[in-house]
Design an enzyme around this catalytic site. Structure first.
Site, mmCIF file in Angstrom:
data_model
loop_
_atom_site.group_PDB
_atom_site.id
_atom_site.type_symbol
_atom_site.label_atom_id
_atom_site.label_comp_id
_atom_site.label_asym_id
_atom_site.label_seq_id
_atom_site.Cartn_x
_atom_site.Cartn_y
_atom_site.Cartn_z
ATOM 1 N N CYS A 84 0.813 -1.156 0.153
ATOM 2 C CA CYS A 84 -0.072 -0.034 -0.042
ATOM 3 C C CYS A 84 0.690 1.104 -0.011
ATOM 4 O O CYS A 84 1.586 1.613 -1.008
ATOM 5 C CB CYS A 84 -0.972 0.014 1.171
ATOM 6 S SG CYS A 84 -2.367 1.058 1.024
ATOM 7 N N HIS A 194 -3.612 -5.684 1.125
ATOM 8 C CA HIS A 194 -2.826 -5.837 2.519
ATOM 9 C C HIS A 194 -2.681 -7.090 2.857
ATOM 10 O O HIS A 194 -3.695 -7.867 3.652
ATOM 11 C CB HIS A 194 -3.517 -4.941 3.538
ATOM 12 C CG HIS A 194 -3.450 -3.465 3.282
ATOM 13 N ND1 HIS A 194 -2.248 -2.813 4.266
ATOM 14 C CD2 HIS A 194 -4.167 -2.533 2.660
ATOM 15 C CE1 HIS A 194 -2.241 -1.499 3.814
ATOM 16 N NE2 HIS A 194 -3.488 -1.269 3.224
ATOM 17 N N GLU A 196 -0.944 -8.596 4.960
ATOM 18 C CA GLU A 196 -0.745 -8.500 6.629
ATOM 19 C C GLU A 196 -2.050 -8.538 7.379
ATOM 20 O O GLU A 196 -1.962 -8.862 8.563
ATOM 21 C CB GLU A 196 0.206 -7.397 7.027
ATOM 22 C CG GLU A 196 -0.381 -6.285 7.102
ATOM 23 C CD GLU A 196 -0.633 -5.356 6.008
ATOM 24 O OE1 GLU A 196 -0.428 -5.860 4.811
ATOM 25 O OE2 GLU A 196 -0.694 -4.252 6.025
#
Lengths: 225, 74
Positions: A84, A194, A196
């Site tokens: 990002c 994302h 994560e």
């Protein structure tokens, strides 16, 4: 094998990124003002709003002390993974092709999307299969990847598009449905989604873990050797 | 020191949704005859050496992949 996750003023996903890394290996936070990468084996540039994203997203962060070292690390072939805002920083730093523009909708988008793996022979996707769909969330306002026509041709010809949004899933109007690109050398990769935030069944998907595991599997044998 | 303005605009041909939104809003307020609206950025600065401006633009103020700029001296 140890990841280093950079923390800028304005970062907000560095702890999630660190936790994701720690599911597959060791991880440590790297401060934006330090030039010392502490001998980490891979660098993650996390999401957020580095330096307030003043001027343009990622424009100021690229000149931070830590980025001097990250750029040198990347030039030596070290794996660098931008998520990002991290993707935006790497584009501004000239480590990745293209630029990120305001979403076509002008709106902040926050939702789960499917991305398709274009290449599974990269340090970032070796634990996936080409053609596999990964369910990973996006959350951004400035995620419309763009490159001028001649650069897009070059990026496509070099097979640098690693992830594309699945048909109907492009959340920002990016060119050629690009969700993530690598550099020509293949050791730097950035994406808008994302991973994560997709590492635990509790949040709906564990597909993001495959990208972190890929980096570990790429790096670990070299560290052990 | 010289007072300088750097006008930054999206490169021609790049989709500019901000410009489009403004272009749609103006007729809604009764302003007819508006076209080709683009939204950019104005950077004002005092500089000792205006000759450094193009390099400042290339290195930081502008992303040449997506933006054009114009330097206006007062």
């Amino acid at each position: 094998m140890r990841f280093g996750v950079v923390r800028f003023p304005g970062s907000c996903d560095e702890v999630d990124a660190q936790l994701a890394c720690e599911r597959v290996a060791d991880a440590t936070l790297l401060w934006h003002g330090d030039r010392d990468l502490q001998g980490v084996d891979a660098v993650v540039i996390p999401g957020g709003f580095s330096y307030g994203d003043y001027l343009r997203v990622g424009a100021i962060a690229r000149f931070s002390p830590v980025m001097e070292s990250v750029i040198a690390f990347a030039r030596e072939g070290g794996p660098v993974f931008g998520i990002c805002n991290g993707f935006q920083v790497l584009c501004e730093a000239g480590l990745l092709p293209g630029a990120l523009l305001t979403n076509e909708s002008l709106r902040f988008v926050c939702r789960q999307v499917d991305v398709v793996v274009e290449h599974d022979d990269t340090p970032f996707t070796n634990a996936t299969e080409a053609g596999e769909r990964l369910s990973i969330p996006v959350k951004h306002t400035t995620g419309r990847w763009y490159a001028p026509p001649e650069l897009l041709d070059e990026v496509e010809a070099n097979e640098q598009v690693v992830l594309r949004y699945a048909p109907g899933h492009n959340p920002n109007g990016s060119l050629a449905d690009v969700a993530g690109v690598r550099n020509a050398e293949g050791n730097v990769f950035g994406l808008m989604p994302h991973p994560e935030h997709a590492v635990d069944p509790l949040t709906g998907s564990v597909d993001g873990l495959k990208l972190f595991a890929s980096i570990r599997d790429h790096v670990a044998p070299r560290v052990a050797a | 020191m010289s007072r300088v303005r750097v006008l930054v605009r999206p490169k021609a041909g790049i989709l500019d949704p901000q410009g489009q939104a403004v272009e749609r809003a103006l007729p809604a307020l009764g302003f007819a005859g508006v076209a080709n609206v683009h939204v950019g950025r104005l950077i004002e600065l005092d500089v000792d050496d205006p000759a450094q401006l193009p390099e400042m633009c290339r290195k930081l103020l502008v992303n040449p992949l997506i933006e054009d700029y114009e330097i206006v001296t007062a």
